[in-house]
Design an enzyme around this catalytic site. Structure first.
Site, short mmCIF file in Angstrom:
data_model
loop_
_atom_site.label_atom_id
_atom_site.label_comp_id
_atom_site.label_asym_id
_atom_site.label_seq_id
_atom_site.Cartn_x
_atom_site.Cartn_y
_atom_site.Cartn_z
N LYS A 9 0.84 -1.21 0.00
CA LYS A 9 0.00 0.00 0.00
C LYS A 9 0.87 1.26 0.00
CE LYS A 9 1.66 1.12 3.71
NZ LYS A 9 2.34 1.75 4.58
N ALA A 133 10.31 -0.96 3.70
CA ALA A 133 10.57 0.27 2.96
C ALA A 133 9.35 1.20 2.89
CB ALA A 133 11.07 -0.07 1.55
N GLY A 136 4.24 -1.21 3.18
CA GLY A 136 3.34 -2.16 3.81
C GLY A 136 3.74 -3.61 3.62
N SER A 137 5.06 -3.89 3.53
CA SER A 137 5.46 -5.30 3.34
C SER A 137 5.04 -6.14 4.53
CB SER A 137 6.97 -5.42 3.10
OG SER A 137 7.69 -5.15 4.29
N SER A 138 5.10 -5.57 5.75
CA SER A 138 4.73 -6.37 6.93
C SER A 138 3.25 -6.72 6.89
CB SER A 138 5.07 -5.63 8.23
OG SER A 138 4.35 -4.43 8.32
N GLU A 179 0.60 -8.21 12.38
CA GLU A 179 1.18 -6.87 12.39
C GLU A 179 1.57 -6.47 13.81
OE1 GLU A 179 2.40 -5.20 9.76
OE2 GLU A 179 0.97 -3.55 9.64
N ASP A 190 -2.70 -0.58 7.36
CA ASP A 190 -1.97 -1.31 6.32
C ASP A 190 -2.63 -2.66 6.05
OD1 ASP A 190 -0.32 0.85 6.51
OD2 ASP A 190 1.49 -0.25 7.06
N1 LIG Z 1 8.25 -11.25 2.19
C1 LIG Z 1 8.40 -11.30 3.51
N2 LIG Z 1 8.73 -12.47 4.12
C2 LIG Z 1 8.86 -12.52 5.46
N3 LIG Z 1 8.71 -11.45 6.29
C3 LIG Z 1 8.39 -10.28 5.75
C4 LIG Z 1 8.22 -10.14 4.34
N4 LIG Z 1 7.91 -8.87 4.09
C5 LIG Z 1 7.88 -8.23 5.29
N5 LIG Z 1 8.18 -9.07 6.29
C6 LIG Z 1 8.23 -8.74 7.74
O1 LIG Z 1 7.92 -7.35 7.89
C7 LIG Z 1 9.00 -6.64 8.51
C8 LIG Z 1 9.15 -5.26 7.88
O2 LIG Z 1 8.05 -4.50 8.29
P1 LIG Z 1 8.05 -2.96 8.57
O3 LIG Z 1 6.70 -2.67 9.08
O4 LIG Z 1 9.21 -2.54 9.37
O5 LIG Z 1 8.23 -2.32 7.10
P2 LIG Z 1 7.14 -2.14 5.94
O6 LIG Z 1 5.88 -2.84 6.32
O7 LIG Z 1 7.78 -2.54 4.67
O8 LIG Z 1 6.90 -0.55 5.94
P3 LIG Z 1 5.64 0.29 6.52
O9 LIG Z 1 5.21 -0.40 7.78
O10 LIG Z 1 6.22 1.65 6.79
O11 LIG Z 1 4.63 0.29 5.44
C9 LIG Z 1 10.21 -7.51 8.33
O12 LIG Z 1 11.02 -7.39 9.49
C10 LIG Z 1 9.64 -8.93 8.29
O13 LIG Z 1 9.52 -9.40 9.60
C1 LIG Z 2 3.56 4.62 10.64
C2 LIG Z 2 2.21 3.95 10.40
O1 LIG Z 2 1.20 4.95 10.56
C3 LIG Z 2 2.08 3.47 8.96
C4 LIG Z 2 3.05 2.43 8.52
O2 LIG Z 2 2.75 2.07 7.18
C5 LIG Z 2 2.03 2.83 11.39
C6 LIG Z 2 0.62 2.28 11.43
O3 LIG Z 2 -0.33 2.98 11.04
O4 LIG Z 2 0.46 1.14 11.87
MG LIG Z 3 4.86 -2.38 8.17
#
Ligand SMILES: Nc1ncnc2c1ncn2[C@@H]1O[C@H](COP(=O)(O)OP(=O)(O)OP(=O)(O)O)[C@@H](O)[C@H]1O
Ligand SMILES: C[C@@](O)(CCO)CC(=O)[O-]
Ligand SMILES: [Mg+2]
Length: 399
Positions: A9, A133, A136-138, A179, A190
């Site tokens: 997202k 990054a 929303g990978s998590s 999450e 997310d």
């Molecule tokens: N493809 C994947 N396989 C396994 N774990 C993953 C994968 N993608 C994400 N994760 C998990 O999500 C964590 C990264 O989540 P984090 O919330 O810090 O970043 P994000 O979701 O990319 O960014 P944001 O929350 O700002 O949108 C990683 O530490 C890992 O635990």
């Molecule tokens: C930083 C934040 O607002 C967005 C992360 O994608 C955290 C959240 O809403 O869970």
């Molecule tokens: Mg995340």
């Protein structure tokens, strides 16, 4: 054998403030996480192979802390502290934070949704999303994980044509707990976008189940460039830093959150109005600039994000704002007009190889699942390259 998928997202307005009950606007992107569920070579073992976070791990089911799981915890409203603690102990030797968080979320959901007598399985992920990054990978991982385990345990019956609203609610509820294992204090925005896709205005409620979701029937076709600074960061840390600032300086942080709420409210009104595309684009760019400034004052920008802003500004491409948790990760540039190859290349050349640039479509489909044919071999997984390869794996069902 089956595969599930969930999109990432972008948050257009309102990140961080959304954790404290301020509404925010987010849309799904056309980059996805895929999770394959195939038979394990050893029927007593669950195996994880998550190359994006460098995780290859196996557990005998008998090693897992089944006795910490209670029936009440299975109602998936909030994290059960006893299971959480048992998993912290089990995973203490896993020192890499990405691997630790991914394993924790996996085992938390596995313990609640599967049983000690479930068959051995192997779980393999592939993602076209950058991990950690801001896209929303998590959440896409947590949604895919919840969907995979709900299907595996029979709590979601094999859907023939589409996933039902009840299926969606189950997936969203369990993914929120995934999450929570990764983030500590997620707002839920997310995972709702990764579950249902599309674009929404989301407001976290004070109690479980009281969050408000107002989908956009038609979202404006915004010209958007995503730039990944490739500076690693963790959302859990950034959310916790803003929490600390808020408790130390409430009289300063509360007005910033109120200003973000006003930005979101104005953007929502404009998107739902029938103003001209030009007027909308200009106003949304101005609001992105203000929102970014407010996030800077919360301490969640990074010099690399400021560099993207500066260069996009100098090239007169559009207005840039950090997206997601910030601290590195991705920026979005709302382009003045349409994204042309020329503008995209100008920004790419000026930023150089340190940065990755993507174009994406907003508001695509949410969680999906497909059964794999009996001739499917796990060796094929590493050869899948783009969305089309994944799409051709089977008959996908979505919400
Ligand atoms: N493809 C994947 N396989 C396994 N774990 C993953 C994968 N993608 C994400 N994760 C998990 O999500 C964590 C990264 O989540 P984090 O919330 O810090 O970043 P994000 O979701 O990319 O960014 P944001 O929350 O700002 O949108 C990683 O530490 C890992 O635990
Ligand atoms: C930083 C934040 O607002 C967005 C992360 O994608 C955290 C959240 O809403 O869970
Ligand atoms: Mg995340």
């Amino acid at each position: 054998m089956f595969v599930v998928s969930a999109p990432g997202k972008v948050i257009l307005y309102g990140e961080h403030a959304v954790v404290y009950g301020v509404p925010a606007i987010a849309a799904s992107v056309s980059l996805h996480m895929y999770m394959f569920v195939v038979d394990s070579s050893d029927p007593d073992v669950i195996e994880l192979d998550f190359p994006e976070v460098g995780l290859v791990r196996k557990w005998r089911r008998s090693e897992l802390p089944w006795s910490s799981v209670s029936e009440a915890g299975k109602l998936h409203q909030k994290l059960d502290p006893e299971v959480h603690l048992a998993l912290k102990t089990l995973l203490a030797p896993v020192t890499d934070p990405f691997e630790n968080a991914a394993s924790h979320a996996f085992l938390y959901l596995y313990l609640h949704l599967c049983s000690e007598s479930s068959a051995g399985q192997r779980f393999v992920t592939r993602s076209t999303l950058p991990v950690g990054a801001g896209l929303g990978s998590s959440a896409s991982y947590s949604v895919g994980l919840a969907a995979a385990l709900l299907k595996l345990s029979g709590k979601i019956q094999d859907p023939s044509t589409s996933l039902s609203a009840e299926n969606l609610e189950l997936i969203n509820g369990w993914s929120f707990l995934g999450e929570s294992c990764i983030h500590g204090n997620p707002s839920g925005i997310d995972n709702i976008v990764a579950t249902r896709g599309g674009a929404v205005l989301y407001e976290r409620g004070a109690a479980h189940g009281s969050s408000k979701i107002e989908p956009y029937d038609s979202f404006p076709p915004l010209g958007l460039i995503l730039t990944n600074t490739k500076v690693p960061r963790q959302t859990s840390q950034l959310v916790s830093d803003v929490g600390t600032l808020k408790s130390q300086l409430p009289e300063i942080v509360e007005p910033i959150l109120n200003a973000i709420a006003a930005v979101v409210s104005r953007a929502d009104g404009l998107i739902r109005s029938n103003c001209s595309a030009e007027e909308l684009n200009e106003s949304l760019r101005e609001l992105a600039q203000i929102n970014h400034g407010l996030l800077v004052s919360l301490g969640v920008s990074h010099p690399s994000l400021e560099r993207v802003r500066q260069i996009a500004h100098e090239l007169e491409i559009g207005q840039t704002k950090l997206t997601g948790a910030g601290g590195g990760g991705c920026a979005i540039t709302i382009v003045d007009g349409e994204v042309s190859g020329k503008r995209f290349n100008m920004l790419k050349m000026a930023l150089g190889d340190e940065f990755d640039l993507f174009e994406t479509e907003l508001g695509g489909r949410g969680v999906g699942m497909a059964n794999l044919s009996s001739s499917f071999e796990t060796d094929q997984i590493s050869q899948l390259k783009d969305a089309r390869d994944f799409h051709e794996l089977g008959n996908w069902v979505y919400w």
